[in-house]
Each structure stands twice: as C-alpha cells, then as structure tokens.
Design a protein around this motif. Structure first.
Motif, PDB file in Angstrom:
ATOM      1  N   LEU A  24      -3.336  17.603-115.345  1.00  0.00           N
ATOM      2  CA  LEU A  24      -4.625  18.125-115.833  1.00  0.00           C
ATOM      3  C   LEU A  24      -5.413  17.067-116.587  1.00  0.00           C
ATOM      4  CD1 LEU A  24      -3.608  21.712-117.007  1.00  0.00           C
ATOM      5  CD2 LEU A  24      -4.913  21.072-114.969  1.00  0.00           C
ATOM      6  N   GLN A  25      -4.736  16.247-117.366  1.00  0.00           N
ATOM      7  CA  GLN A  25      -5.404  15.168-118.092  1.00  0.00           C
ATOM      8  C   GLN A  25      -5.945  14.114-117.136  1.00  0.00           C
ATOM      9  OE1 GLN A  25      -1.947  14.425-120.507  1.00  0.00           O
ATOM     10  NE2 GLN A  25      -2.992  15.142-122.357  1.00  0.00           N
ATOM     11  N   LYS A  26      -5.202  13.807-116.078  1.00  0.00           N
ATOM     12  CA  LYS A  26      -5.668  12.853-115.073  1.00  0.00           C
ATOM     13  C   LYS A  26      -6.896  13.399-114.345  1.00  0.00           C
ATOM     14  CE  LYS A  26      -1.213  10.651-114.376  1.00  0.00           C
ATOM     15  NZ  LYS A  26      -0.087  10.415-113.482  1.00  0.00           N
ATOM     16  N   LYS A  27      -6.873  14.690-114.023  1.00  0.00           N
ATOM     17  CA  LYS A  27      -8.035  15.310-113.378  1.00  0.00           C
ATOM     18  C   LYS A  27      -9.248  15.270-114.302  1.00  0.00           C
ATOM     19  CE  LYS A  27      -9.755  19.548-111.239  1.00  0.00           C
ATOM     20  NZ  LYS A  27     -11.086  19.147-111.517  1.00  0.00           N
ATOM     21  N   LEU A  28      -9.057  15.556-115.571  1.00  0.00           N
ATOM     22  CA  LEU A  28     -10.142  15.503-116.536  1.00  0.00           C
ATOM     23  C   LEU A  28     -10.724  14.093-116.618  1.00  0.00           C
ATOM     24  CD1 LEU A  28     -11.901  16.772-118.741  1.00  0.00           C
ATOM     25  CD2 LEU A  28     -10.063  16.252-120.370  1.00  0.00           C
ATOM     26  N   TYR A  29      -9.867  13.087-116.654  1.00  0.00           N
ATOM     27  CA  TYR A  29     -10.325  11.700-116.683  1.00  0.00           C
ATOM     28  C   TYR A  29     -11.194  11.423-115.459  1.00  0.00           C
ATOM     29  CZ  TYR A  29     -10.313   6.645-116.373  1.00  0.00           C
ATOM     30  OH  TYR A  29     -10.711   5.343-116.255  1.00  0.00           O
ATOM     31  N   ARG A  30     -10.700  11.788-114.280  1.00  0.00           N
ATOM     32  CA  ARG A  30     -11.461  11.568-113.046  1.00  0.00           C
ATOM     33  C   ARG A  30     -12.809  12.269-113.098  1.00  0.00           C
ATOM     34  NH1 ARG A  30      -6.031  11.908-110.502  1.00  0.00           N
ATOM     35  NH2 ARG A  30      -5.719   9.884-109.479  1.00  0.00           N
ATOM     36  N   ASP A  31     -12.797  13.524-113.526  1.00  0.00           N
ATOM     37  CA  ASP A  31     -14.044  14.311-113.596  1.00  0.00           C
ATOM     38  C   ASP A  31     -15.053  13.688-114.551  1.00  0.00           C
ATOM     39  OD1 ASP A  31     -12.891  16.099-111.807  1.00  0.00           O
ATOM     40  OD2 ASP A  31     -12.482  17.632-113.330  1.00  0.00           O
ATOM     41  N   VAL A  32     -14.585  13.241-115.714  1.00  0.00           N
ATOM     42  CA  VAL A  32     -15.478  12.652-116.714  1.00  0.00           C
ATOM     43  C   VAL A  32     -16.061  11.340-116.205  1.00  0.00           C
ATOM     44  CG1 VAL A  32     -15.554  11.574-119.016  1.00  0.00           C
ATOM     45  CG2 VAL A  32     -14.450  13.803-118.700  1.00  0.00           C
ATOM     46  N   MET A  33     -15.231  10.502-115.590  1.00  0.00           N
ATOM     47  CA  MET A  33     -15.723   9.228-115.077  1.00  0.00           C
ATOM     48  C   MET A  33     -16.747   9.442-113.963  1.00  0.00           C
ATOM     49  SD  MET A  33     -14.453   7.029-116.992  1.00  0.00           S
ATOM     50  CE  MET A  33     -15.085   5.660-116.084  1.00  0.00           C
ATOM     51  N   MET A  34     -16.471  10.385-113.068  1.00  0.00           N
ATOM     52  CA  MET A  34     -17.409  10.669-111.977  1.00  0.00           C
ATOM     53  C   MET A  34     -18.715  11.228-112.539  1.00  0.00           C
ATOM     54  SD  MET A  34     -15.827   9.686-109.267  1.00  0.00           S
ATOM     55  CE  MET A  34     -16.707  10.435-107.927  1.00  0.00           C
ATOM     56  N   GLU A  35     -18.618  12.078-113.549  1.00  0.00           N
ATOM     57  CA  GLU A  35     -19.822  12.637-114.159  1.00  0.00           C
ATOM     58  C   GLU A  35     -20.628  11.564-114.885  1.00  0.00           C
ATOM     59  OE1 GLU A  35     -21.262  16.213-117.152  1.00  0.00           O
ATOM     60  OE2 GLU A  35     -19.163  16.090-116.554  1.00  0.00           O
ATOM     61  N   ASN A  36     -19.965  10.669-115.597  1.00  0.00           N
ATOM     62  CA  ASN A  36     -20.667   9.582-116.281  1.00  0.00           C
ATOM     63  C   ASN A  36     -21.455   8.741-115.282  1.00  0.00           C
ATOM     64  OD1 ASN A  36     -19.675  10.351-118.760  1.00  0.00           O
ATOM     65  ND2 ASN A  36     -18.150   8.733-118.889  1.00  0.00           N
ATOM     66  N   TYR A  37     -20.815   8.392-114.172  1.00  0.00           N
ATOM     67  CA  TYR A  37     -21.489   7.590-113.153  1.00  0.00           C
ATOM     68  C   TYR A  37     -22.654   8.376-112.544  1.00  0.00           C
ATOM     69  CZ  TYR A  37     -22.435   5.126-108.838  1.00  0.00           C
ATOM     70  OH  TYR A  37     -23.070   4.481-107.806  1.00  0.00           O
ATOM     71  N   SER A  38     -22.411   9.617-112.215  1.00  0.00           N
ATOM     72  CA  SER A  38     -23.454  10.467-111.624  1.00  0.00           C
ATOM     73  C   SER A  38     -24.656  10.599-112.560  1.00  0.00           C
ATOM     74  CB  SER A  38     -22.864  11.843-111.310  1.00  0.00           C
ATOM     75  OG  SER A  38     -23.837  12.697-110.803  1.00  0.00           O
ATOM     76  N   ASN A  39     -24.399  10.747-113.845  1.00  0.00           N
ATOM     77  CA  ASN A  39     -25.495  10.870-114.812  1.00  0.00           C
ATOM     78  C   ASN A  39     -26.335   9.596-114.868  1.00  0.00           C
ATOM     79  OD1 ASN A  39     -24.826  13.496-115.519  1.00  0.00           O
ATOM     80  ND2 ASN A  39     -23.567  12.865-117.255  1.00  0.00           N
ATOM     81  N   LEU A  40     -25.688   8.440-114.837  1.00  0.00           N
ATOM     82  CA  LEU A  40     -26.445   7.181-114.838  1.00  0.00           C
ATOM     83  C   LEU A  40     -27.315   7.064-113.596  1.00  0.00           C
ATOM     84  CD1 LEU A  40     -23.937   4.534-116.206  1.00  0.00           C
ATOM     85  CD2 LEU A  40     -26.027   5.340-117.286  1.00  0.00           C
ATOM     86  N   VAL A  41     -26.759   7.405-112.447  1.00  0.00           N
ATOM     87  CA  VAL A  41     -27.518   7.337-111.196  1.00  0.00           C
ATOM     88  C   VAL A  41     -28.684   8.312-111.235  1.00  0.00           C
ATOM     89  CG1 VAL A  41     -27.401   7.762-108.703  1.00  0.00           C
ATOM     90  CG2 VAL A  41     -25.584   6.474-109.839  1.00  0.00           C
ATOM     91  N   SER A  42     -28.455   9.519-111.768  1.00  0.00           N
ATOM     92  CA  SER A  42     -29.518  10.527-111.814  1.00  0.00           C
ATOM     93  C   SER A  42     -30.656  10.129-112.751  1.00  0.00           C
ATOM     94  CB  SER A  42     -28.957  11.888-112.221  1.00  0.00           C
ATOM     95  OG  SER A  42     -28.631  11.908-113.593  1.00  0.00           O
ATOM     96  N   LEU A  43     -30.368   9.221-113.687  1.00  0.00           N
ATOM     97  CA  LEU A  43     -31.408   8.734-114.591  1.00  0.00           C
ATOM     98  C   LEU A  43     -32.219   7.594-113.976  1.00  0.00           C
ATOM     99  CD1 LEU A  43     -29.421   8.724-117.953  1.00  0.00           C
ATOM    100  CD2 LEU A  43     -31.279  10.274-117.292  1.00  0.00           C
ATOM    101  N   GLY A  44     -31.883   7.240-112.748  1.00  0.00           N
ATOM    102  CA  GLY A  44     -32.646   6.219-112.058  1.00  0.00           C
ATOM    103  C   GLY A  44     -32.062   4.836-112.135  1.00  0.00           C
ATOM    104  N   HIS A  45     -30.858   4.703-112.687  1.00  0.00           N
ATOM    105  CA  HIS A  45     -30.213   3.393-112.735  1.00  0.00           C
ATOM    106  C   HIS A  45     -29.774   3.019-111.328  1.00  0.00           C
ATOM    107  CE1 HIS A  45     -29.888   2.910-117.114  1.00  0.00           C
ATOM    108  NE2 HIS A  45     -29.802   4.224-117.129  1.00  0.00           N
ATOM    109  N   SER A  46     -30.236   1.895-110.849  1.00  0.00           N
ATOM    110  CA  SER A  46     -29.804   1.433-109.534  1.00  0.00           C
ATOM    111  C   SER A  46     -28.694   0.416-109.738  1.00  0.00           C
ATOM    112  CB  SER A  46     -30.968   0.834-108.744  1.00  0.00           C
ATOM    113  OG  SER A  46     -31.504  -0.260-109.432  1.00  0.00           O
ATOM    114  N   ILE A  47     -27.475   0.912-109.765  1.00  0.00           N
ATOM    115  CA  ILE A  47     -26.324   0.052-109.991  1.00  0.00           C
ATOM    116  C   ILE A  47     -25.403   0.137-108.785  1.00  0.00           C
ATOM    117  CG2 ILE A  47     -26.396   0.242-112.504  1.00  0.00           C
ATOM    118  CD1 ILE A  47     -24.179   2.329-112.349  1.00  0.00           C
ATOM    119  N   SER A  48     -24.690  -0.932-108.548  1.00  0.00           N
ATOM    120  CA  SER A  48     -23.661  -0.906-107.521  1.00  0.00           C
ATOM    121  C   SER A  48     -22.584   0.062-107.966  1.00  0.00           C
ATOM    122  CB  SER A  48     -23.041  -2.286-107.346  1.00  0.00           C
ATOM    123  OG  SER A  48     -23.996  -3.218-106.927  1.00  0.00           O
TER     124      SER A  48
END
Length: 82
Positions: A24-48
């Motif tokens: 469950l902790q590993k899943k939470l880590y994955r979810d948080v990291m994916m959400e952090n990246y998704s949030n940056l992209v949704s703000l218009g950051h064009s990052i690799s």
C-alpha cells in the motif's frame, strides 16, 4: 525563485528504504509521483518525461535505471534534456 520544476516536487526514495515499504505504501508513492508530474504538465510546464515516471508507468521500481556511459545501477530521477 524561479518556476517550479519536477526536482522541486520529486520524492526521492532509495532501495534500502523501498524494501521496508508495504504494498500500500508503494502504491501511494507511485500515485503521488504520478500526480505530481501530472500537475506540473497541467500547469503548462513542457518538460521531458522524467525516467522515474517512465519506470512507474511501466510498473517497474523507481531505481532500476542504467546509464549507458557508466554501466552502473543508480537512482536516476531526471531525464536529461534532449
């Protein structure tokens, strides 16, 4: 202060720490990291897409990256530009 980067929001975790997490902790880590990246992209950051995100999308553990020039295992959270 400049714009927020993925390095600002990444949560680094190392193999010896990962081994102590339950599923469950590993899943939470994955979810948080994916959400952090998704949030940056949704703000218009064009990052690799960082290597850690590619690994997580593939269902792989986040430290399993080999640099071709070094031929050694290490944590590589950031994809170099270009």
């Amino acid at each position: 202060m400049g714009p927020i980067t993925f390095r600002d929001v990444v949560i680094e975790i190392f193999l010896h720490e990962w081994e102590f997490l339950n599923s469950l902790q590993k899943k939470l880590y994955r979810d948080v990291m994916m959400e952090n990246y998704s949030n940056l992209v949704s703000l218009g950051h064009s990052i690799s897409k960082p290597d850690i995100i590619v690994l997580l999308e593939e269902g792989r553990n986040p430290w399993m990256v080999v640099r071709k020039e070094a031929r050694s295992w290490h944590t590589d959270l950031y994809r170099s530009p270009g």
